[in-house]
Design an enzyme around this catalytic site. Structure first.
Site, short mmCIF file in Angstrom:
data_model
loop_
_atom_site.label_atom_id
_atom_site.label_comp_id
_atom_site.label_asym_id
_atom_site.label_seq_id
_atom_site.Cartn_x
_atom_site.Cartn_y
_atom_site.Cartn_z
N GLY A 175 -22.24 -81.65 14.87
CA GLY A 175 -23.48 -81.28 15.20
C GLY A 175 -24.55 -82.38 14.30
O GLY A 175 -25.51 -82.92 15.05
N ASP A 176 -24.21 -82.22 13.11
CA ASP A 176 -25.08 -82.86 12.08
C ASP A 176 -24.99 -84.62 12.43
O ASP A 176 -26.08 -85.14 12.50
CB ASP A 176 -24.84 -82.59 10.57
CG ASP A 176 -25.06 -81.13 10.19
OD1 ASP A 176 -25.79 -80.64 11.12
OD2 ASP A 176 -24.55 -80.44 9.39
N SER A 197 -17.34 -78.69 15.19
CA SER A 197 -17.88 -78.02 14.04
C SER A 197 -19.40 -78.30 13.88
O SER A 197 -20.15 -79.25 14.58
CB SER A 197 -17.15 -78.52 12.97
OG SER A 197 -17.51 -79.86 12.75
N LYS A 198 -20.10 -77.68 12.76
CA LYS A 198 -21.41 -77.80 12.44
C LYS A 198 -21.41 -79.43 11.99
O LYS A 198 -22.61 -79.95 12.24
CB LYS A 198 -21.88 -76.91 11.40
CG LYS A 198 -23.23 -77.23 10.75
CD LYS A 198 -23.85 -76.17 9.95
CE LYS A 198 -24.72 -76.44 8.89
NZ LYS A 198 -25.59 -77.66 9.16
N ARG A 199 -20.48 -79.92 11.47
CA ARG A 199 -20.52 -81.40 10.79
C ARG A 199 -20.86 -82.28 12.23
O ARG A 199 -21.41 -83.29 11.98
CB ARG A 199 -19.46 -81.71 10.02
CG ARG A 199 -19.93 -82.29 8.44
CD ARG A 199 -18.62 -82.40 7.79
NE ARG A 199 -17.95 -80.95 7.39
CZ ARG A 199 -16.62 -81.09 7.63
NH1 ARG A 199 -15.86 -81.95 7.97
NH2 ARG A 199 -16.33 -79.77 7.27
#
Ligand code: GLU
Length: 512
Positions: free
Chosen positions: A271-272, A267-269
């Site tokens: 990645g962050d 998920s984008k999380r």
């Protein structure tokens, strides 16, 4: 015997936001498969759900595919013989499919209001049902053309009452999906619900539009993410009820891309949290203004992104990891796609990016360096940049790091790193440095070999180890202990600049 139809595959994203790299991989596999078989790669924008439409998302998808070099052969921007390629522009084509199903008794009108549907859900949940679905059992107690008298149904439609069209899923039948990656997947129809095919706003739902368009666009293979596997039995039934079984495309459902730890979808999380993008290009959410980083803007090379994505879930027979696009096309084979989810491996992805950076022509890197230098307010000389690039290129993970690595060739460290200098200073250092300075000043050919011999001879004469001299040299020249070999660095900086930087040592010592 009829000729085999030309391979036609489609990438069919919904423009609901930026394209996740899972979507990019789906596009890539479709592209590779089309190229491998001399077929066509089609982009179809699935925008029938107006409530989820996000402005800019379609342009983003096109730009991303373009940046990656896998632009579609047919699509909304390019056109093609099967257009239009946006479902919202194909509205008039879908009703006849719904009508055909209604006429054959495989679909029915339903008039239930939101409250009535909610009521049913509540009742079912209370009676202990796990999932409250509109299906072969519950439809008998709802307001639809199967339960209402025909005259009433017609009157309601005539009076313009809102209705949806639902598929009539049979009870207790086996539905088989042949998947090129998973083999036969058998599902009992009683586990399926009577999905809405046509909405009250006059738009088809994804399921109907998807099947209708795959048929109309003569799609031969549906290659898409695993999250669509549960919908595949419904699609198979639709082909059957529409009398299109003979031209039903083959299915291939791709494994998920998993978090680096291997549990759950990337998920984008993630990645962050771990510091890498999950989108191909930067994206600014038009509603919240939130900015998400893209591979392009963080210095990844498009071919490196394609290369690492290709290997997430697929691998050719050979054990190597670097493949050109032509090689990927030549080797791509659906039967070598794994069923299991593919763990996103950041270190491997970075390593792949490094290989592509290292293989870039120096002129390209020099050009990038000049651009980045210009952003820092420095007009850099082309020939000089070429020399700098040769020294820093192997230290680059990303294109965006080039200025950071090359900066010291344009700007002297200022102020000098006092603490680091002090901690590296040995009693012998000043004398050594002084001798080196004298010798360098006398040097006629200022190349790294001659510089190296000066350094070695000076150390040997004083019977000192490199640690008495080199760290301090580095700190004076570059402001840090990292960087290319000292003599290489000096050669590129040139005599005048080197002497200038080294002479700062005396000034610094007087101050401390
Ligand atoms: N519109 C669907 C999506 O957004 C496409 C699924 C399919 O390829 O059938 O992923």
């Amino acid at each position: 015997m009829s000729a085999t139809p030309q391979v036609r595959v489609r990438f069919a994203p919904s423009p609901t936001g930026p394209l996740h790299i899972g979507g990019v991989r789906t596009a890539l596999y479709n592209y590779l498969f089309a190229r491998r078989h001399g077929g066509a790669f089609i982009l179809r924008i699935e925008d029938t759900d107006q409530s989820r439409y996000v402005p800019g998302a379609e342009a983003y998808i096109l730009e991303a595919l373009d940046w990656l070099g896998i632009s579609p052969d047919e699509g909304p921007a390019t056109g093609g013989p099967f257009g239009p390629y946006r479902q919202s522009e194909r509205k008039s084509l879908y009703w006849s499919f719904a009508e055909k199903l209604l006429d054959a008794g495989h679909a029915y009108y339903a008039f239930d209001t939101e409250e009535e549907l909610e009521d049913m859900r509540q009742k079912l949940l209370k009676s202990g049902q796990k999932a409250a679905a509109y299906n072969s059992i519950t439809r008998h107690s709802m307001k639809n053309s199967l339960t209402l008298p025909q005259a009433e149904v017609q009157a309601r439609i005539r009076n313009g009452e809102p209705y949806v069209v639902r598929i009539k899923i049979p009870r207790n039948e086996e539905v088989k999906v042949y998947d090129l990656i998973r083999g036969v997947v058998v599902v009992n129809s009683s586990t399926l619900d009577d999905k809405v095919l046509f909405k009250s706003d006059g738009m088809p739902t994804y399921h109907l539009a998807n099947v209708a368009d795959d048929y109309l666009m003569k799609i031969t293979h549906v290659i898409r993410g695993e999250e669509w596997l549960p919908s595949a039995p419904l699609h198979v039934l639709l082909y059957k009820y529409l009398g299109l079984e003979a031209v039903m495309p083959a299915f291939a459902h791709l494994p998920l891309i998993l978090k680096p730890e291997g549990h759950g979808k990337l998920s984008k999380r993630d990645g962050d949290r771990l510091g890498f993008p999950v989108f191909p290009l930067n994206w600014k959410d038009p509603a919240t203004g939130e900015l998400s980083a893209g591979y392009r803007e963080t210095g990844w090379l498009p071919m490196a992104v394609l290369n690492f994505l290709a290997l997430l879930g697929w691998h050719p027979e050979e054990g190597r990891d670097i493949f050109s696009l032509d090689e990927l096309i030549e080797k791509f084979d659906l039967s070598r796609i794994s069923k299991a989810g593919a763990k996103f491996d950041l270190e491997k992805a970075k390593w792949i990016n490094r290989q592509y950076l290292a293989a870039l022509p120096p002129e390209k890197l020099a050009q990038e360096l000049r651009t980045q230098a210009r952003h820092a307010g420095i007009e850099a000389d082309e020939a000089y940049c070429l020399k700098v690039v040769e020294l820093v290129r192997e230290r680059l993970n990303f294109l965006t790091e080039i200025w950071q690595e090359a900066r010291i060739f344009f700007v002297a460290p200022d102020p000098l790193p006092t603490e680091a200098l002090q901690s590296r200073l040995k009693p012998e250092t000043p004398a050594l440095l002084n001798e080196v300075l004298q010798a360098l000043a006398r040097l006629e050919v200022f190349d790294s070999a001659s510089i190296d011999s000066i350094l070695h001879e000076t150390l040997a004469r004083h019977q000192q180890k490199p640690a008495a001299l080199l760290p301090v040299l580095r700190l004076l020249l570059a402001g840090s202990l990292a960087g290319p070999a000292v003599s290489d660095m000096m050669q590129v900086l040139g005599k005048e600049e080197v002497l200038k930087r080294l002479k700062k040592f005396e000034v610094w010592r007087e101050k401390v």
